[in-house]
Design a protein around this motif. Structure first.
Motif, PDB file in Angstrom:
ATOM      1  N   ARG A   1      -4.094   5.053  -2.353  1.00 13.78           N
ATOM      2  CA  ARG A   1      -4.053   4.011  -3.017  1.00 13.78           C
ATOM      3  C   ARG A   1      -4.186   2.846  -2.181  1.00 13.78           C
ATOM      4  O   ARG A   1      -3.823   2.877  -0.889  1.00 13.78           O
ATOM      5  CB  ARG A   1      -2.712   3.688  -4.043  1.00 13.78           C
ATOM      6  CG  ARG A   1      -2.205   4.583  -4.873  1.00 13.78           C
ATOM      7  CD  ARG A   1      -1.186   4.666  -5.468  1.00 13.78           C
ATOM      8  NE  ARG A   1      -1.174   3.282  -6.293  1.00 13.78           N
ATOM      9  CZ  ARG A   1       0.074   2.791  -6.938  1.00 13.78           C
ATOM     10  NH1 ARG A   1       0.925   3.422  -6.652  1.00 13.78           N
ATOM     11  NH2 ARG A   1      -0.203   1.855  -7.818  1.00 13.78           N
TER      12      ARG A   1
ATOM     13  N   HIS B   1      -2.764  -7.908 -10.661  1.00 11.29           N
ATOM     14  CA  HIS B   1      -3.033  -6.752  -9.911  1.00 11.29           C
ATOM     15  C   HIS B   1      -2.373  -5.409 -10.711  1.00 11.29           C
ATOM     16  O   HIS B   1      -2.841  -4.523 -10.271  1.00 11.29           O
ATOM     17  CB  HIS B   1      -2.806  -6.731  -8.465  1.00 11.29           C
ATOM     18  CG  HIS B   1      -3.218  -7.917  -7.845  1.00 11.29           C
ATOM     19  ND1 HIS B   1      -4.588  -7.945  -7.489  1.00 11.29           N
ATOM     20  CD2 HIS B   1      -2.508  -8.965  -7.445  1.00 11.29           C
ATOM     21  CE1 HIS B   1      -4.604  -9.210  -6.797  1.00 11.29           C
ATOM     22  NE2 HIS B   1      -3.627  -9.912  -6.995  1.00 11.29           N
TER      23      HIS B   1
ATOM     24  N   VAL C   1       1.278  -1.964  -8.303  1.00 12.29           N
ATOM     25  CA  VAL C   1       0.909  -1.855  -7.149  1.00 12.29           C
ATOM     26  C   VAL C   1       1.891  -1.096  -6.182  1.00 12.29           C
ATOM     27  O   VAL C   1       3.049  -1.158  -6.256  1.00 12.29           O
ATOM     28  CB  VAL C   1       0.817  -3.323  -6.383  1.00 12.29           C
ATOM     29  CG1 VAL C   1       0.664  -3.473  -4.821  1.00 12.29           C
ATOM     30  CG2 VAL C   1      -0.234  -4.137  -7.352  1.00 12.29           C
TER      31      VAL C   1
ATOM     32  N   GLY D   1       0.895  -2.676  -0.649  1.00 13.51           N
ATOM     33  CA  GLY D   1      -0.302  -2.597  -1.554  1.00 13.51           C
ATOM     34  C   GLY D   1      -0.741  -1.169  -1.798  1.00 13.51           C
ATOM     35  O   GLY D   1      -1.701  -0.777  -2.383  1.00 13.51           O
TER      36      GLY D   1
ATOM     37  N   SER E   1      -6.934  -7.051 -11.786  1.00 11.61           N
ATOM     38  CA  SER E   1      -7.055  -5.754 -12.541  1.00 11.61           C
ATOM     39  C   SER E   1      -7.332  -6.038 -13.992  1.00 11.61           C
ATOM     40  O   SER E   1      -6.770  -7.040 -14.589  1.00 11.61           O
ATOM     41  CB  SER E   1      -5.762  -5.133 -12.215  1.00 11.61           C
ATOM     42  OG  SER E   1      -5.765  -3.872 -13.224  1.00 11.61           O
TER      43      SER E   1
ATOM     44  N   THR F   1      -4.704  -1.680  -2.647  1.00 10.44           N
ATOM     45  CA  THR F   1      -4.850  -2.956  -3.434  1.00 10.44           C
ATOM     46  C   THR F   1      -5.986  -3.907  -2.771  1.00 10.44           C
ATOM     47  O   THR F   1      -6.027  -4.277  -1.638  1.00 10.44           O
ATOM     48  CB  THR F   1      -3.629  -3.812  -3.819  1.00 10.44           C
ATOM     49  OG1 THR F   1      -2.611  -2.863  -4.180  1.00 10.44           O
ATOM     50  CG2 THR F   1      -3.922  -4.821  -4.570  1.00 10.44           C
ATOM     51  N   ASP F   2      -7.100  -4.371  -3.693  1.00 13.40           N
ATOM     52  CA  ASP F   2      -7.889  -5.179  -3.363  1.00 13.40           C
ATOM     53  C   ASP F   2      -7.527  -6.451  -3.880  1.00 13.40           C
ATOM     54  O   ASP F   2      -7.573  -6.816  -4.852  1.00 13.40           O
ATOM     55  CB  ASP F   2      -9.419  -4.805  -4.047  1.00 13.40           C
ATOM     56  CG  ASP F   2     -10.627  -5.950  -3.453  1.00 13.40           C
ATOM     57  OD1 ASP F   2     -10.328  -6.955  -2.945  1.00 13.40           O
ATOM     58  OD2 ASP F   2     -11.903  -5.384  -3.667  1.00 13.40           O
ATOM     59  N   TRP F   3      -6.564  -7.228  -2.905  1.00 12.54           N
ATOM     60  CA  TRP F   3      -6.339  -8.543  -3.408  1.00 12.54           C
ATOM     61  C   TRP F   3      -6.999  -9.475  -3.844  1.00 12.54           C
ATOM     62  O   TRP F   3      -6.508 -10.556  -4.419  1.00 12.54           O
ATOM     63  CB  TRP F   3      -5.306  -9.073  -2.024  1.00 12.54           C
ATOM     64  CG  TRP F   3      -4.304  -7.890  -1.803  1.00 12.54           C
ATOM     65  CD1 TRP F   3      -4.348  -7.270  -0.730  1.00 12.54           C
ATOM     66  CD2 TRP F   3      -3.055  -7.632  -2.448  1.00 12.54           C
ATOM     67  NE1 TRP F   3      -3.123  -6.472  -0.609  1.00 12.54           N
ATOM     68  CE2 TRP F   3      -2.569  -6.775  -1.769  1.00 12.54           C
ATOM     69  CE3 TRP F   3      -2.428  -8.379  -3.696  1.00 12.54           C
ATOM     70  CZ2 TRP F   3      -1.002  -6.155  -2.050  1.00 12.54           C
ATOM     71  CZ3 TRP F   3      -1.421  -7.832  -4.011  1.00 12.54           C
ATOM     72  CH2 TRP F   3      -0.632  -6.695  -3.431  1.00 12.54           C
TER      73      TRP F   3
ATOM     74  N   GLU G   1       7.056   0.986  -6.735  1.00 10.63           N
ATOM     75  CA  GLU G   1       5.717   0.183  -7.195  1.00 10.63           C
ATOM     76  C   GLU G   1       6.403  -1.116  -7.838  1.00 10.63           C
ATOM     77  O   GLU G   1       7.537  -1.416  -8.245  1.00 10.63           O
ATOM     78  CB  GLU G   1       5.171   0.835  -8.352  1.00 10.63           C
ATOM     79  CG  GLU G   1       4.387   1.997  -7.952  1.00 10.63           C
ATOM     80  CD  GLU G   1       3.503   2.637  -9.178  1.00 10.63           C
ATOM     81  OE1 GLU G   1       2.272   2.540  -9.100  1.00 10.63           O
ATOM     82  OE2 GLU G   1       4.215   2.972 -10.453  1.00 10.63           O
TER      83      GLU G   1
END
Length: 373
Positions: free
Chosen positions: A130, A277, A280, A316, A138, A132-134, A271
C-alpha cells in the motif's frame, strides 16, 4: 497532569542531542557511514501476492477434554483478500464462528481426550503493498454508521481522561484530519520506543502507558496508543492484527518474516480514515522497531538514513509481506473459561478449563508457516 512537551520541541531536542554526539567523529567518516547505511523502503501497490498459511497445534501433554481456537484471516479490503480456510485433525467437533461486532473469524475445535489433540488449519490469502497518493482524492466513502465503531472506546483504549487530554495537547492548532494524524504519528515516534523485554506484542493498555509515562512497548502497545489518540482527536482509526509472512523485499530484517517458522512473527498495524483519502495505512510501531533493533545499535534519530525511508513510507503505506487476521477488540471466545481477549492474533487453547499460555509456543505446541504460491 504534567504538561507534555510540544512534539516539535521534543524532536528538535532529540535531534540536537544526536547531532552533538555525531560531531565527536570526523565528517568524512560520518558521511561514509551514512552512505553505507542508506536504505530504500518504497512499498507500492501492484500485483497481488498469494500465500498459503498453515497453523499446526499439537497438545501432546493434554490429559482431558480440550478446546483450541485458531484465528482465521477474515479481512477483505483493497489490500487483502481472505480466500479460504480448511482444517484437519482428530477433533470430535470443528466449526467456524465469528465475532458479532467486528466479524473476526476463528476455528473452534473440541477434543474428547481419547488422544493427544492435533489440529491443522490452512488458509489462503492474497495481499498487496500500500502507498497513499496524497495528491489524489479517494472516491470510496464510508458512511457515518460504518465508521461509528472505529470511534468508540474499548476496554484497553479509553478515549476520555488522560487519553483525551493528551490527544488535545498533541493536535492543538491542527486544521485537518491529516494534520492531526501527522502530529500523533510524529509524537508516537519521538515519545514511545520498542522494548524487546515486553512479552508477545504487548497488552495495549494505553491508559496505563500515559499515566505511568512508561512508553516502552511493542506493536500491540504502541499502535494501540496511536489508534486511541486518533480516535480521541476525532479521527476514525483501527488496529489490524496479523502476522508477517515472508522477508521484506527491501532488506529490512526487522520488517521480515521467516516463512518456514513464523514463531513470534505476529504483528499489528493501524489504519486511519481520512475524509479525502479513505482508509490509509499507518505503522509507527515498526518505525520504532527499526530504530531499536535493525542495526544492532539503538538509533535515536528518526532522520537517520536507515530510519527515514521507513518513517516516510509507513505514514500512508506498508509492505504486503504481512497478513491481517482481524480488527477486533474485547473478544469472548465461545466455550472459553477465561475472560475477554484484548485482541486475537495468537492461537488459544484450554484443557479441562485451564488455559495454555499462547506466548509460550514451546509449552503450548503450535507452529505457523507460510509459502507463497
Amino acid at each position: 497532569m504534567k504538561p507534555m512537551k510540544n512534539p516539535d520541541q521534543t524532536r528538535r531536542s532529540l535531534l540536537k542531542a544526536t547531532s552533538g554526539a555525531l560531531l565527536a567523529s570526523t565528517l568524512p567518516s560520518m558521511a561514509l557511514a551514512q552512505q553505507q547505511e542508506k536504505r530504500s523502503f518504497e512499498p507500492r501497490p501492484g500485483n497481488w501476492r498469494l500465500f498459503e498459511v498453515t497453523t499446526k497445534v499439537n497438545l501432546q501433554k493434554a490429559g482431558g477434554t480440550s478446546m483450541v481456537w485458531v484465528p482465521l484471516p477474515s479481512v477483505n479490503t483493497d489490500w487483502q483478500r481472505s480466500l479460504s480456510s480448511a482444517w484437519s485433525g482428530n477433533a470430535k467437533n470443528v466449526r467456524v464462528e465469528a465475532d458479532s461486532k467486528y466479524g473476526a473469524k476463528y476455528v473452534i475445535a473440541e477434543f474428547d481426550g481419547s488422544a493427544p489433540p492435533v489440529l491443522e488449519v490452512v488458509s489462503r490469502v492474497q495481499t498487496q503493498s500500500r502507498a497513499t497518493d496524497w495528491s489524489k482524492t479517494s472516491s470510496v466513502r464510508e458512511t457515518p454508521a460504518s465508521l461509528r465503531k472505529w470511534m468508540q472506546p474499548t476496554d484497553l483504549m479509553p478515549l476520555d481522561g488522560i487519553v483525551k487530554v493528551t490527544a488535545k495537547q498533541i493536535t492543538e492548532g491542527a486544521r485537518t484530519d491529516v494534520e492531526k494524524v501527522q502530529r500523533i504519528f510524529d509524537w508516537i515516534i519521538v515519545t514511545t520506543y520498542r522494548e524487546p523485554k515486553v512479552r508477545g506484542c504487548g497488552t495495549g493498555d494505553v491508559k496505563a502507558m500515559l499515566e505511568t509515562r512508561n512508553f516502552g512497548g511493542k506493536c500491540g502497545d504502541i499502535n494501540a496508543l496511536f489508534v486511541a489518540l486518533c480516535r480521541a482527536a476525532g479521527v476514525p482509526a483501527r488496529d489490524a492484527y496479523g502476522i508477517r509472512l515472508v522477508p521484506s523485499a527491501f532488506g529490512y530484517k526487522e520488517l521480515s518474516g521467516n516463512p518456514a517458522s513464523l514463531k513470534g512473527a505476529q504483528h499489528c498495524r493501524a489504519e486511519v480514515y481520512l475524509r479525502k483519502h479513505g482508509w490509509v495505512a499507518m505503522d509507527p510501531a515498526d518505525v520504532g522497531k527499526v530504530m531499536r533493533l535493525e542495526t544492532g545499535t539503538w538509533i535515536k534519530d528518526p532522520d537517520h538514513p536507515v530510519v527515514a525511508p521507513v518513517r516516510k513510507a509507513l505514514f500512508g503505506g506498508w509492505e504486503g509481506n504481512w497478513m491481517a487476521y482481524n480488527f477486533a477488540h474485547d473478544l469472548k471466545l465461545p466455550g472459553s473459561s477465561t475472560g475477554k481477549l484484548g485482541f486475537l492474533m495468537y492461537p488459544q487453547a484450554e484443557t479441562n478449563g485451564e488455559a495454555y499460555d499462547p506466548l509460550d509456543p514451546d509449552a503450548f505446541k503450535y507452529t505457523i508457516s507460510a509459502r507463497e504460491i
